[in-house]
Design a protein around this motif. Structure first.
Motif, PDB file in Angstrom:
ATOM      1  N   VAL A 301     -10.544  -3.575 -13.172  1.00 23.56           N
ATOM      2  CA  VAL A 301     -10.376  -3.808 -11.733  1.00 23.56           C
ATOM      3  C   VAL A 301     -11.524  -4.650 -11.185  1.00 23.56           C
ATOM      4  O   VAL A 301     -12.587  -4.750 -11.798  1.00 23.56           O
ATOM      5  N   ASP A 302     -11.282  -5.241 -10.024  1.00 21.95           N
ATOM      6  CA  ASP A 302     -12.321  -6.005  -9.326  1.00 21.95           C
ATOM      7  C   ASP A 302     -13.107  -5.137  -8.359  1.00 21.95           C
ATOM      8  O   ASP A 302     -14.258  -5.439  -8.043  1.00 21.95           O
ATOM      9  N   LEU A 303     -12.477  -4.074  -7.870  1.00 15.34           N
ATOM     10  CA  LEU A 303     -13.124  -3.141  -6.955  1.00 15.34           C
ATOM     11  C   LEU A 303     -12.299  -1.864  -6.877  1.00 15.34           C
ATOM     12  O   LEU A 303     -11.175  -1.815  -7.393  1.00 15.34           O
ATOM     13  N   LEU A 304     -12.859  -0.852  -6.240  1.00 12.80           N
ATOM     14  CA  LEU A 304     -12.163   0.413  -6.012  1.00 12.80           C
ATOM     15  C   LEU A 304     -11.909   0.570  -4.519  1.00 12.80           C
ATOM     16  O   LEU A 304     -12.772   0.227  -3.695  1.00 12.80           O
ATOM     17  N   ARG A 349      -7.501  -7.282  -8.243  1.00 13.70           N
ATOM     18  CA  ARG A 349      -6.856  -6.066  -8.721  1.00 13.70           C
ATOM     19  C   ARG A 349      -7.788  -4.916  -8.358  1.00 13.70           C
ATOM     20  O   ARG A 349      -8.940  -4.908  -8.765  1.00 13.70           O
ATOM     21  N   PHE A 350      -7.281  -3.998  -7.582  1.00 16.75           N
ATOM     22  CA  PHE A 350      -8.133  -2.896  -7.149  1.00 16.75           C
ATOM     23  C   PHE A 350      -7.630  -1.570  -7.722  1.00 16.75           C
ATOM     24  O   PHE A 350      -6.441  -1.396  -8.004  1.00 16.75           O
ATOM     25  N   GLY A 351      -8.559  -0.649  -7.887  1.00 17.47           N
ATOM     26  CA  GLY A 351      -8.226   0.675  -8.365  1.00 17.47           C
ATOM     27  C   GLY A 351      -7.997   1.621  -7.211  1.00 17.47           C
ATOM     28  O   GLY A 351      -8.763   1.640  -6.251  1.00 17.47           O
ATOM     29  N   HIS A 352      -6.915   2.399  -7.290  1.00 16.42           N
ATOM     30  CA  HIS A 352      -6.596   3.405  -6.267  1.00 16.42           C
ATOM     31  C   HIS A 352      -6.350   4.732  -6.987  1.00 16.42           C
ATOM     32  O   HIS A 352      -6.420   4.796  -8.229  1.00 16.42           O
ATOM     33  N   PRO A 353      -6.092   5.823  -6.274  1.00 19.06           N
ATOM     34  CA  PRO A 353      -5.983   7.120  -6.951  1.00 19.06           C
ATOM     35  C   PRO A 353      -4.932   7.196  -8.047  1.00 19.06           C
ATOM     36  O   PRO A 353      -5.074   7.982  -8.983  1.00 19.06           O
ATOM     37  N   SER A 354      -3.848   6.400  -7.946  1.00 21.88           N
ATOM     38  CA  SER A 354      -2.782   6.471  -8.940  1.00 21.88           C
ATOM     39  C   SER A 354      -2.890   5.416 -10.034  1.00 21.88           C
ATOM     40  O   SER A 354      -2.114   5.444 -10.987  1.00 21.88           O
ATOM     41  N   GLY A 355      -3.809   4.465  -9.883  1.00 16.08           N
ATOM     42  CA  GLY A 355      -3.927   3.414 -10.880  1.00 16.08           C
ATOM     43  C   GLY A 355      -4.477   2.136 -10.295  1.00 16.08           C
ATOM     44  O   GLY A 355      -5.476   2.145  -9.587  1.00 16.08           O
ATOM     45  N   THR A 356      -3.800   1.018 -10.549  1.00 17.54           N
ATOM     46  CA  THR A 356      -4.288  -0.278 -10.080  1.00 17.54           C
ATOM     47  C   THR A 356      -3.157  -1.068  -9.422  1.00 17.54           C
ATOM     48  O   THR A 356      -1.976  -0.807  -9.646  1.00 17.54           O
ATOM     49  N   LEU A 357      -3.539  -2.062  -8.634  1.00 11.67           N
ATOM     50  CA  LEU A 357      -2.576  -2.935  -7.966  1.00 11.67           C
ATOM     51  C   LEU A 357      -3.216  -4.295  -7.751  1.00 11.67           C
ATOM     52  O   LEU A 357      -4.383  -4.384  -7.357  1.00 11.67           O
ATOM     53  N   ARG A 358      -2.452  -5.341  -8.011  1.00 12.39           N
ATOM     54  CA  ARG A 358      -2.925  -6.701  -7.745  1.00 12.39           C
ATOM     55  C   ARG A 358      -2.304  -7.204  -6.443  1.00 12.39           C
ATOM     56  O   ARG A 358      -1.109  -7.026  -6.197  1.00 12.39           O
ATOM     57  N   VAL A 359      -3.113  -7.842  -5.632  1.00 14.26           N
ATOM     58  CA  VAL A 359      -2.635  -8.444  -4.385  1.00 14.26           C
ATOM     59  C   VAL A 359      -3.356  -9.767  -4.193  1.00 14.26           C
ATOM     60  O   VAL A 359      -4.538  -9.902  -4.535  1.00 14.26           O
TER      61      VAL A 359
END
Length: 395
Positions: A301-304, A349-359
């Motif tokens: 990830v790039d950040l959380l 791509r950021f990390g969230h509680p369920s995993g990662t997401l790219r935006v």
């Protein structure tokens, strides 16, 4: 004994992204609910099962979380170059109101598929096979969303191999473009950064003075550094949602941030808008284990980012907040951008509680003013049930 008969209303229960909601065609609602007002709000609350002092929404379609207490109304659009108008209602779980102040980015993914299946899109615009482009007017915030909906044999394709963290099963990918996503909120002057600054000192009584990036993009959002409020950015829901003191702190930050952004004029007004603004905290990449047990590495990830929704830590990430994240990440100097390492960013791509997401987001600066032409992300959507929802008839 007198009783109220039940009425039935054509409805579709859909998952969009990491949210679920009850979808209606405007024309299928009872006449009194076809216009904004108390009758519409009362109907939608009864459909969802609110207000519920038990906080479970047992007597309705809601799932007792911010992600599952949602309603959507779709109509053919009267606006040029748009196919449908999309109105989103966030139903409070334990209080008697529906918040119309913002969009749901996750359910936005289901709008195009629903509109096509419900006969609200001109058939000449829908390919038998390929991708249908659905032009959506988001009526809550007055913005355009472009949904790219896969089609197979003349029907919306819902199954596929696209995986979205926070959703158990793979499905077909729906790409969304949020056009000109800077929100034009009352009191914010239509500015992406309503205070005029990329980073502000936000004074929050009982908490301290926090560095904050306050942005109107996708949904009004207040970003703070995780470390400044005692967190690492790797937290899961239980770490915060079981802590009443923490929840109160986040609500205080939200109230003072909303006041600073010009979204409310008095602090007590925050109680009438649970849906907006959002509060999120950011951190630099770190290893953690997502709620599914999936291991996320710092290099993944790039950040959380962790975000609050309707007073609780969200189990994944709200779609509209993801737009705010992508937009803020694209602008050098914001807290989001700095957490991602700084410099020019076209996507993160950021990390969230369920995993990662790219935006991704396309940002540019002119005369000291930042603009973002669009933010892009992929979600998925699926019909869970369709038919009629039943509610007791009003006396």
């Amino acid at each position: 004994m007198a009783h109220q008969p039940q009425i039935k209303i054509a409805a579709t229960y859909m998952r969009g992204g990491t949210s679920k909601g009850v979808f209606f065609r405007l024309q299928d609602l009872p006449e009194a609910a076809q216009v904004p007002g108390a009758a519409r709000d009362a109907l939608l609350m009864r459909v969802i099962g609110s207000p519920d002092p038990y906080g479970k929404q047992i007597d309705g379609m809601g799932g007792a979380t911010s992600s599952t207490s949602k309603t959507v109304i779709i109509a053919k659009s009267s606006r040029p170059d748009h196919d449908v108008d999309y109105l989103f209602g966030q139903v409070s779980i334990d209080k008697a109101f529906v918040d119309w102040s913002g969009n749901c980015g996750n359910l936005s993914a289901a709008v195009g598929p629903f509109a096509i299946s419900a006969g609200l899109v001109d058939p000449s615009r829908i390919p038998r096979d390929g991708v249908a482009t659905v032009r959506i007017w988001q009526a809550n915030i007055g913005k355009t969303i472009i949904g790219h909906v896969p089609m197979t044999n003349g029907a919306v394709q819902e199954t596929g191999d696209f995986e979205l963290d926070g959703v158990t099963f793979p499905a077909a990918e729906v790409q969304l473009e949020f056009m000109d996503p800077a929100a034009e909120e009352e009191g914010a002057g239509g500015s992406m950064f309503p205070t005029g600054n990329l980073v502000d000192d936000l004074e929050v009584p009982g908490v301290g003075t926090l560095k904050a990036t306050m942005i109107n993009a996708g949904i009004p959002t207040i970003f703070v550094d995780a470390e400044s409020i005692g967190y690492k950015g790797t937290e899961l829901q239980d770490a915060i949602n079981s802590d009443e003191k923490a929840l109160a702190m986040f609500e205080t930050i939200r109230a003072y941030g909303a006041l600073r952004m010009g979204l409310i004029r008095h602090l007590d007004e925050i109680a009438t808008r649970q849906h907006t603004p959002k509060v999120a905290f950011v951190a630099k990449p770190a290893d953690y284990v997502a709620s599914s047990g999936k291991r996320i590495g710092a290099g993944d990830v790039d950040l959380l980012v962790r975000a609050m929704s309707m007073g609780k830590l969200h189990h994944a990430m709200m779609g509209t907040a993801a737009v705010a994240i992508g937009t803020a990440a694209a602008i050098s100097g914001t807290l989001v951008n700095l957490a991602a390492g700084g410099g020019a960013k076209k996507s993160v791509r950021f990390g969230h509680p369920s995993g990662t997401l790219r935006v991704g987001a396309e940002a540019s600066e002119s005369g000291g003013e930042w603009t973002v032409t669009k933010a892009i992300m992929s979600r998925s959507a699926r019909v869970l049930m369709e038919g009629w929802v039943r509610v007791p008839q009003e006396r």
